[in-house]
Scaffold this motif. Structure first.
Motif, PDB file in Angstrom:
ATOM      1  N   LEU A  28      62.726  49.957  24.947  1.00 27.90           N
ATOM      2  CA  LEU A  28      63.497  48.808  25.429  1.00 27.90           C
ATOM      3  C   LEU A  28      62.803  48.084  26.555  1.00 27.90           C
ATOM      4  O   LEU A  28      62.884  46.875  26.675  1.00 27.90           O
ATOM      5  CB  LEU A  28      64.854  49.265  25.972  1.00 27.90           C
ATOM      6  N   SER A  29      62.165  48.849  27.387  1.00 24.35           N
ATOM      7  CA  SER A  29      61.616  48.234  28.594  1.00 24.35           C
ATOM      8  C   SER A  29      60.486  47.278  28.252  1.00 24.35           C
ATOM      9  O   SER A  29      60.106  46.451  29.051  1.00 24.35           O
ATOM     10  CB  SER A  29      61.105  49.299  29.539  1.00 24.35           C
ATOM     11  N   CYS A  31      57.505  47.513  28.203  1.00 25.63           N
ATOM     12  CA  CYS A  31      56.240  47.969  28.754  1.00 25.63           C
ATOM     13  C   CYS A  31      56.459  49.432  29.122  1.00 25.63           C
ATOM     14  O   CYS A  31      57.572  49.904  29.168  1.00 25.63           O
ATOM     15  CB  CYS A  31      55.882  47.212  30.028  1.00 25.63           C
ATOM     16  N   PRO A 405      64.846  50.587  33.483  1.00 29.53           N
ATOM     17  CA  PRO A 405      65.069  49.624  32.396  1.00 29.53           C
ATOM     18  C   PRO A 405      66.397  48.869  32.509  1.00 29.53           C
ATOM     19  O   PRO A 405      66.590  47.866  31.845  1.00 29.53           O
ATOM     20  CB  PRO A 405      65.055  50.514  31.147  1.00 29.53           C
TER      21      PRO A 405
END
Lengths: 478, 478
Positions: A28-29, A31, A405
């Protein structure tokens, strides 16, 4: 399942759950997260992460914090001591009762009752440039002008030093504090803090030199026609003169006209007055702790607001988030060991009588407030957390692996709030979630502070994160 | 002064400057910053911090990025190959020339020309429930319906698996992909990525089973009447059928009506078509490096947009920031050793022909692009930085001690963009600034993507931070 596994097998299983729970977050983040190589501490065991996921899913799916905010703002401005503030007391007590919290009650607070009266008016009149309306509002606590208003020449200043230097021409005039919030200061609250002293102390400083009234440039980076109100205070050693805020666009106009015609006059009429103090209330709801009911983690906001708008960011947002934190914990089926309490404080804006009454109440004698959080920096997207005790801030840092996140990238020492400050001397750790704040003063204390200026998902993220942190604290203690 | 001091004395002096420069930042942040105990690396010598302060002060005082954005958006939607896109080429070339950049030029790009034609119409007709208009828009690249439109029954699906399971009833019908962005996914770009496959591939997947047209639920968390367009692609192995997006409110209505009347019909008419390809251009401006003019740090955005609104966040913001980065560096009097180049890419939305043309151009043969940054995630407040090379991301981390109070709390590996991607195979490091994104898809590809949705200070902070990072890279190399 825990009991049937040996230590090693349990560890393997935990690692597996951890992977399952963490993988989506890594993805999700977008990165790689900062903390990817840091092994999660025991506190972040998979059971806890699953609870966090449930809180997040429920919150983001329902966005109830925004629903609560809309109900509170539907009352309109909720000036301390006003009938609207009374309705907000009733409404939030009902709202919390409807959520099925374990206890909901109110505690009385004696508050002042300042009344704005009829809408303010102001004009600038110049023999060279003509006549133009100025958009103004009385400042909270100010007395009103005589019924026909005040008309006088204007002395524009940008500091108290300049006021002092010009003191010979002040008598009989209106002092115009034209001090913009410093745009080069990145943190808007810091820029506000510097500019707000003229609103708070400006009237008495000018009255000392014989001014008849003061006009204060509104505290916002934007240039528009909305005056921003706020508290002013009288120094007993100076005469009391009327104080009003002028919109930033009005301040710019007045400044430019003064360049051409220093002899111009401003007329203003304000209709505000103090009435007799009244009894209002703090509104309190809680999920009672299963093991340590007298140990309390408090989350609060303030129920009163200014009256030019419905006070959405300031501070229906904080109240809505507090209610939603308890609802999320309850609806997720969690039974915290310690009590989690939501408090809607009355009368933050006129000086925090609600916070002081709460701390001083006899009810507090049996209770120990471990941590108190007040959300009063608007409803925007979360960026960090702050706690007054460094060791607690440090102890919470492992949560960043999960909270990153969700937008929380730091946990610092700091934090606090007008209403929870009196708890500090009882040993309570103060704290809060810090939201993004670049837009906050566009709305602050003005007619623009409406629900449409708050984003439902940003507000919900505040509640989701605070529910996680507060549940964690209620389980672990401090 | 440097020459007259011994090493030790110089060190003391540096520490003094450092203190002076850092103190206000500590204060501004409101809390102790994360990196307070970390000694600053030599790269952050006081001279550099003073340059950073100058960039920040100039940027935040003037907010020119927003002025550039307003000029670009005043053209309206800038669909690839349209006259509006041509005007955007002229405008941004003039804007950069007016700033006095060392060189400003355009490079040709052959682009497709898709035309929306007259506004789309759609109705849902039910013998049980009546008739209701649906708010739709054709998807980019789609062919139009026949002049009288298409009327057919509807098959609603939430996945390609469901489509496949229902394939027997698809022939002759309209397939309605009602797949909301998953609200429980915190990162909106991740939720978008999952949902967008139905927009991109949905028509051909449905056409394979005999569908006559497809309707795609718009990709936004909000439920409103604004359809959100975007690119769709045809698979050559399937018949080509018309594809349109329906607003989320329209999708909800259609879903509910289908529960009551599965036999209802939808009629839709779209008037879009492909015309002959045309020649457009990338627009390029630069500050030429004083020592290594052929080594380039690129900052870009895309000049084309969708046509339902003026594409403020997507991506006038990226173009405005790119121009402002160069202006800030120039106006601060800095003379970077390496070339800093702003590129407004043409045709990101229809597949990135501008980016490919840029990378393939003969002009690139003499040049070495060290780092390329593309800003195409909206104009909101900065939260982090990402670079495709981990060692560079790590090397930049000392800057966080300064950038933290400006909103940048992490530097990760990641980053990229459609238009700069072709440079990667030439060894260029890709990167970008990551803004807060919870509001982004409220506006994305819709009529709501207007300048009022962008905040001047948030946008300027992007430019300020990127100016610092890019100047640092242009001085230090990679």
């Amino acid at each position: 399942m825990k009991r049937t596994l040996t230590g090693k097998a349990e560890k393997r299983l935990n690692s597996f759950y951890l992977l399952i729970c963490t993988l989506p977050l890594l993805w999700l983040s977008g990165c790689k997260p900062q903390a990817r190589d840091r092994s999660l501490p025991p506190a972040l065991r998979p059971e806890l992460l699953q609870k966090f996921e449930s809180i997040k899913d429920l919150g983001l799916r329902q966005e109830k914090a925004y629903e609560f905010l809309k109900q509170i703002t539907s009352i309109g401005g909720r000036l301390t001591g006003s009938p609207e503030a009374d309705r907000a007391v009733e409404l939030t007590a009902s709202l919390m009762a409807e959520q099925g919290f374990d206890r909901v009650w109110t505690e009385p607070v004696k508050v002042q009752r300042w009344v704005r009266g009829q809408a303010e008016e102001a004009m600038v009149r110049s023999s060279k440039l003509g006549t133009q309306a100025l958009s103004i509002c009385a400042l909270g606590n100010s007395l009103g002008t005589p019924v026909n208003g005040v008309e006088a020449g204007v002395v524009e200043v940008r500091s108290f030093e300049e006021l002092s230097a010009l003191k010979d021409i002040v008598p009989g005039r209106i002092v115009f504090y034209n001090v913009p919030m410093d745009r080069t200061v990145v943190e808007p609250f810091a820029a506000y803090g510097r500019a707000a002293q003229f609103r708070v102390r400006g009237a008495s400083e000018a009255a000392r030199y014989g001014a008849r009234a003061v006009l204060i440039r509104s505290m916002t980076f934007r240039v528009d026609q909305n005056p921003h109100t706020g508290l002013m205070e009288y120094d007993d050693r100076a005469p009391r003169i009327p104080a009003a805020a002028v919109s930033t666009a009005g301040a710019e106009l007045l400044h430019h006209w003064l360049q051409t015609d220093p002899e111009l006059k401003v007329w203003l009429r304000t209709n505000c007055r103090q009435e007799e103090p009244v009894t209002s209330a703090n509104v309190i709801g809680q999920l009672t702790g299963s093991e340590f009911p007298d140990e309390i983690i408090l989350i609060g906001g303030h129920l009163d607001s200014w009256d030019l708008g419905p006070g959405a960011h300031d501070d229906a947002a904080g109240c809505a988030v507090a209610i939603e934190v308890l609802r999320l914990i309850k609806e997720t089926g969690l039974k915290p060991k310690r009590t989690i309490r939501a408090v809607m404080f009355m009368d933050e804006e006129f000086g925090g009588t609600g916070g002081r009454a709460y701390a001083a109440s006899d009810h507090r004698k049996q209770e120990k407030h471990l941590v108190a959080i007040e959300q009063d920096r608007g409803g925007a997207a979360p960026v960090g957390l702050a706690f007054s005790l460094e060791s607690l801030a440090d102890r919470l840092k492992p949560l960043l692996a999960y909270l990153g996140p969700l937008g929380i990238n730091w946990i610092r020492t700091g934090g606090g709030g007008v209403d929870i400050a009196p708890l500090r001397e009882k040993g309570t750790i103060l704290g809060g979630l810090i939201p993004e704040s670049q837009r906050y003063f566009d709305y602050h204390h003005s007619a623009l502070d409406v629900p449409e200026a708050v984003h439902p998902r940003e507000l919900e993220l505040q509640a989701v994160i605070l529910a996680m942190v507060i549940y964690f604290l209620a389980e672990q203690g401090v």
